[in-house]
Design a protein around this motif. Structure first.
Motif: not given
Lengths: 210, 210, 210, 210
Positions: B161, B163-164, B167-168, B171-172, B209
């Motif tokens: 997707r 997305q920022n 941040i992704a 998070s991952v 994601l």
DNA sequence: AATGAATGAGATTTCATTCAT
DNA sequence: CATGAATGAAATCTCATTCAT
């Protein structure tokens, strides 16, 4: 206005105690709870150790009360938001939408409490400290259970994938606490940064479960 | 056989040093790197401080070498697995499939390095210590970049997707390190527990994601 | 009714002061005058430090007044009992017969003053404290002299053995204070326990000198 | 030569530990065990606190070991002197004849242990400290029992008066320890002062019991 | 290579005392 | 009179580090 003085607690807390907790959270965050000395906290308050020891019987208790406060903050904001009539996904999104801004608002407290997750440093603690840390564990368990119930409901009604519940729970909780690890407030931060971050993390969490 | 003695390093490490690092990782994990004393580590080794100071010039260096080893472990296992011709999702799954078992195999080291993420506990360090911690930071950055590139490729080719990215990424990374926070090896653990855990986390990461 | 409030003093003492002295004697006895804090005494009173500091300018003065009271108690009871026309042995017996019940009645005070005999615990005292401790020393010396005169008379008239007077005096004084070291009041104590104890100690003292 | 280094113990004690105990006994005697700081003891040794804490884990343990040594000194000298075939009076005289010189030889130790009789200062003690103080209590009880048996035998065979055994025992023990309260060694002390003192106290003790 | 003794700097904690109310 | 907050000095204790052996 600081985080502590802003929070509305069940038991009203003296202004002096709240100020000390705010200072402790800040200093423990910056230096690490172990590295930071009581003198560091006192200096940050513009006072002497004595003031702190007048209100808290030991450094361990001070730390515990910071952690307890951290747990309380999110619990009180997120707990009442669960709506029994809403879908699990809707509930989860609402909970995250409240959780993220709250941990950013009270960031120092959460930076401190996660230290206690990774370093279970109990060398010699007093009875009072043990009692407080037990209460923290209970609060944390209760907070987790709110999410666990939502996840369970989602798995049961098919809106979330079939999967190991505990692993899913721990992963989601860590995901929505991830900003505590890396977030640093900035002056020139975009107006809607927090909102965007919240949306993205809610999206990630919900997708991860589906 | 312990984690350290098992690992194959570029620079071969004396058995004594590896034993000390293993002991330090274990003790720092249990008590927290700050709380644990050099004496605690020595006691766990069945020796005295002298043995440790013979091989490591300071506690800070000992800690740094534990952290460096933690970073090395995953880096060396996951790094070579990237396949430029494979899809981002396939790469991510392969990386996670290697990452998870490796952090579980060398768990104490990762429990220690995590501590250094939450508490910036460097008050006054020597030049050597600063150099080592810089190297850790570089290694970590490099390791993150492997993932960052995969994520970026995935977002660009539409498999992930929009997305920022930062941040992704954070998070991952936190998601696939989540077991470090809660995993405790057990005797009666199902045979394929690690495999299942790995699958579930890979699924969650990829879904999050998408 | 407590020991202090029971005692009739030359200078009448406010009820509050007497209560504080009783509490201090009790707490100093139980914990040791050094170990006990002013807070401990205050807690035993069900009050706060302020109350104590309102009546006594320092802990040293409080301790000194407890000791002074201990000295006064026996002095006032035993002093008037000397009968110039009686034999030394009769006088000694009468003095002991008054001394023993009195120290048991005001036991905590004497447990405290004994502490000051074994540990010369004055590190830096104020002028007032020094003055008070001087008065205690004088009182004690006077009280000893009462006994010294009796012993001397007894040795001179042949009723007591020829012997080193100072050694005899110290020994007899310690003998008649021995119960302070071991006596603990009990509920099921025989009615005439104190009387029997008194008799036995008087017998021992007189025999020891003969 | 100091008291500690002179004593022959079952478990040989490192010279360093014995030196520290001697210094502690001396300083605790002079200032009182509570008033004296570890720094005071260290200063008297010409060393730093660290040296003391290297050998003794806490001030409480240091104090306990001083007291234990005090109990050992007399016990080991007097214990073997009892002669089953001798009369109670002869035994008592022999015991006192050994007891008095021994307490004068190791005076500081006994000045310290006496403090622990009058101020039962237990505010917060560690397990090790409690164990040591239990051992002291046991040793003391055993030492008392040696005298108790002699007194009992004497009362039974009529050489001592019919009387309450416990009171007699406590009184005699205090009598023969009386010099600890007042004795101060002097340069110009008469050659046979100790011998005379011993004789007089033995006479007093035996007479007191008859 | 390793030990055990010792140091010195600093951390936690205690507590008598003062002061505003 | 009394309280509660706060201070400051000192005490106990910890521990990384050094050194002689």
């Amino acid at each position: 206005m600081t985080a502590a003085t802003a929070g509305a607690d069940k038991k009203p807390m003296s202004k002096s105690k709240a100020e000390i907790l705010d200072a402790a959270a800040e200093v423990f965050m910056k230096l690490g709870a172990d590295t930071a000395s009581i003198d560091d906290v006192a200096r940050h308050l513009g006072a002497t150790k004595g003031r702190i020891y007048h209100h808290f019987p030991s450094k361990g208790v001070l730390l515990a009360e910071v952690c307890l406060r951290a747990a309380d903050f999110v619990h009180e904001v997120v707990g009442p938001a669960v709506d029994a009539s809403a879908t699990p996904e809707a509930n989860l999104r609402r909970m995250i939408a409240l959780h993220i801004p709250e941990i950013l608002r009270t960031l120092p407290y959460h930076k401190v409490i996660i230290q206690s997750y990774v370093g279970m440093n109990q060398k010699s603690t007093t009875a009072l400290e043990r009692e407080l840390f037990d209460r923290i564990r209970v609060e944390r368990r209760q907070y987790e259970d709110i999410f666990r119930n939502i996840l369970k409901a989602g798995i049961e009604d098919g809106s979330f994938r079939e999967q190991n519940l505990s692993i899913a729970l721990q992963s989601v909780l860590l995901l929505i606490n991830a900003p505590v690890f890396w977030y640093k407030p900035r002056k020139n931060e975009p107006t809607n940064f927090v909102a965007d971050l919240t949306d993205q993390l809610a999206d990630m969490a919900v997708s991860a479960l589906r």
